[in-house]
Write an enzyme that holds these catalytic residues in place. Structure first.
Site, mmCIF file in Angstrom:
data_model
loop_
_atom_site.group_PDB
_atom_site.id
_atom_site.type_symbol
_atom_site.label_atom_id
_atom_site.label_comp_id
_atom_site.label_asym_id
_atom_site.label_seq_id
_atom_site.Cartn_x
_atom_site.Cartn_y
_atom_site.Cartn_z
ATOM 1 N N ASP A 6 -14.213 -1.523 3.129
ATOM 2 C CA ASP A 6 -13.286 -1.649 4.254
ATOM 3 C C ASP A 6 -13.959 -1.064 5.483
ATOM 4 O OD1 ASP A 6 -11.251 -1.431 6.142
ATOM 5 O OD2 ASP A 6 -9.854 -0.394 4.851
ATOM 6 N N GLU A 24 -11.382 0.847 -3.563
ATOM 7 C CA GLU A 24 -11.648 0.572 -2.156
ATOM 8 C C GLU A 24 -12.219 1.791 -1.429
ATOM 9 O OE1 GLU A 24 -9.206 -1.081 1.777
ATOM 10 O OE2 GLU A 24 -8.238 -1.024 -0.189
ATOM 11 N N SER A 47 0.857 -1.180 0.000
ATOM 12 C CA SER A 47 0.000 0.000 0.000
ATOM 13 C C SER A 47 0.893 1.230 0.000
ATOM 14 C CB SER A 47 -0.896 -0.002 1.248
ATOM 15 O OG SER A 47 -1.677 1.163 1.305
ATOM 16 N N LYS A 92 -1.389 -0.960 -4.163
ATOM 17 C CA LYS A 92 -2.565 -0.155 -3.824
ATOM 18 C C LYS A 92 -2.124 1.295 -3.673
ATOM 19 C CE LYS A 92 -4.463 -0.336 0.391
ATOM 20 N NZ LYS A 92 -5.312 -0.800 1.514
ATOM 21 N N ASP A 141 -7.415 3.215 -3.069
ATOM 22 C CA ASP A 141 -8.118 3.264 -1.787
ATOM 23 C C ASP A 141 -8.339 4.720 -1.406
ATOM 24 O OD1 ASP A 141 -9.146 2.895 0.739
ATOM 25 O OD2 ASP A 141 -7.272 2.172 1.623
ATOM 26 N N GLY A 194 -4.386 -4.432 6.164
ATOM 27 C CA GLY A 194 -3.477 -4.178 7.279
ATOM 28 C C GLY A 194 -3.591 -2.768 7.803
ATOM 29 N N LYS A 249 -10.143 -6.779 8.010
ATOM 30 C CA LYS A 249 -9.068 -6.335 8.902
ATOM 31 C C LYS A 249 -9.341 -6.865 10.299
ATOM 32 C CE LYS A 249 -7.436 -2.213 6.501
ATOM 33 N NZ LYS A 249 -7.462 -0.745 6.417
ATOM 34 N N LYS A 275 -3.166 5.145 -2.500
ATOM 35 C CA LYS A 275 -4.103 6.008 -1.792
ATOM 36 C C LYS A 275 -4.489 7.166 -2.714
ATOM 37 C CE LYS A 275 -4.080 3.932 2.273
ATOM 38 N NZ LYS A 275 -5.286 3.340 2.902
#
Length: 372
Positions: free
Chosen positions: A243, A218, A136, A163, A191, A295, A267, A165
């Protein structure tokens, strides 16, 4: 097992690279480590991997410390259980505060599997000897900085999934740049941590991401915005991954009934521990949702638990179980390692990593102990 002692340690570690999401930037993490001791002297560890600030979830280090020391740990000391899933019965009256509960629940699984002489992954129902990991990457100052991070983790270290952000204003162009630079072979998803709304400008930007062949988008909207997410999912090809929206099994059932998403991020911390996370895996399989283990930049304790959970057969997508060295120059446990994006599942009894108590004490901010 009979729990005769419990301890809570607040530990602070610097990150090797600052990490920025749509809500904040961080250069270090403070997590809480739960230590449970059995009457025979065996020890189990769990991690409360909550953020310092209430931006991802309502839980913080301070609220989790309060709840764990006032309610959870005093309740579990002196209790006996035939199975780790029963330990939470001791504090069942406590509503919410799932991050704190996750630390206790994971420590109970760690302790019980050590006493039983079985690996944690096996006890959870894992079937894999190794799991595929993803990385990530946070929001960087420039697109060039982001491309350098993808190059380092994807090309040089071999992680197959990246991934990114995103947030309003940092979405289409960085994604376009990464896809152009690294091609379609890269498993790429984004995400948003709930940073978008149903504002037409936001929706237009999110729809444009459809052209880049993302494995998932996400948490584009706020955790409770199920109907907004459902309307958006009907309008795009890219699967929406939930999530922050899914704290409980009922949340997943609601999302499925509304069509609010198609992929689940499980998670351990967000769902209150390994017991509920395993149940979420089972429900996702039943509902036909692809799932993976997310995570929270865990130290080695929580990271090892995530690796064990990732070995369950329903987790069919790369999970956030990258090597310890991605985040920490030195971890509080023997490090979790990865070889070209693949992490071995521990085959030894218990959690599968050893806590470096001396290093923990060097970086401990405070501690609380309970005995009975």
């Amino acid at each position: 097992m009979r729990i005769v002692r419990a301890a809570l340690h607040q530990v602070r570690l610097p990150l090797v690279h600052e990490f920025q999401t749509s809500s904040h930037r961080k250069g270090f993490l403070e997590h809480l480590l739960v230590e449970l001791t059995d009457a025979d002297g065996a020890t189990g560890w769990g991690e409360v991997a909550c953020p310092s600030d209430p931006f991802y979830a309502p839980d913080t280090v301070e609220t989790s410390w309060l709840v764990a020391t006032r309610y959870l740990l005093p309740a579990v000391v002196g209790t006996s259980a035939e199975h780790p899933s029963q330990v939470a019965d001791a504090y069942a009256r406590v509503r919410g505060h799932r991050f704190a509960g996750a630390g206790v629940d994971t420590a109970a699984w760690s302790l019980w599997t050590a006493l039983q002489g079985v690996p944690l992954a096996q006890a959870l129902g894992g079937t894999r000897a190794e799991v595929v990991a993803g990385v990530s990457l946070g929001i960087e100052p420039t697109v060039d900085d982001l491309l350098a991070q993808v190059q380092f983790h994807h090309v040089e270290h071999g992680y197959p999934r990246v991934k990114l952000k995103v947030q309003p204003g940092w979405d289409v162009e960085p994604v376009r740049a990464v896809r152009a630079a690294f091609g379609d072979a890269l498993l790429l998803h984004v995400d948003a941590n709930g940073a978008y709304t149903d504002d037409p400008e936001h929706l237009r930007a999110l729809r444009r991401l459809d052209e880049f062949g993302l494995t998932m988008l996400e948490q584009p909207f706020a955790p409770r915005a199920f109907t907004t997410s459902a309307a958006f999912q009907r309008d795009v090809v890219t699967p929406v991954c939930l999530d922050e929206s899914i704290d409980t099994l009922d949340d997943l059932r609601t999302a499925d009934a509304l069509g609010a998403g198609r992929v689940l991020n499980v998670k351990v911390s967000r769902m209150g521990g390994l017991t509920t996370a395993r149940a979420a895996h089972d429900l996702a399989v039943e509902l036909g949702w692809p799932a993976w283990v997310g995570g929270m930049h865990e130290f080695g304790v929580g990271r090892a638990a995530n690796v064990a959970l990732s070995s369950l057969p329903g987790f069919t997508l790369p999970s956030d179980v990258s090597a310890s060295e991605k985040y920490y120059a030195r971890d509080v446990t023997t490090p979790v390692t990865a070889d070209r994006g693949v992490v071995r599942v521990a085959g030894v009894p218990g959690l599968g990593v050893d806590v470096d108590r001396e290093f923990l004490l060097e970086h401990r901010v405070r501690t609380a102990e309970f005995a009975g």
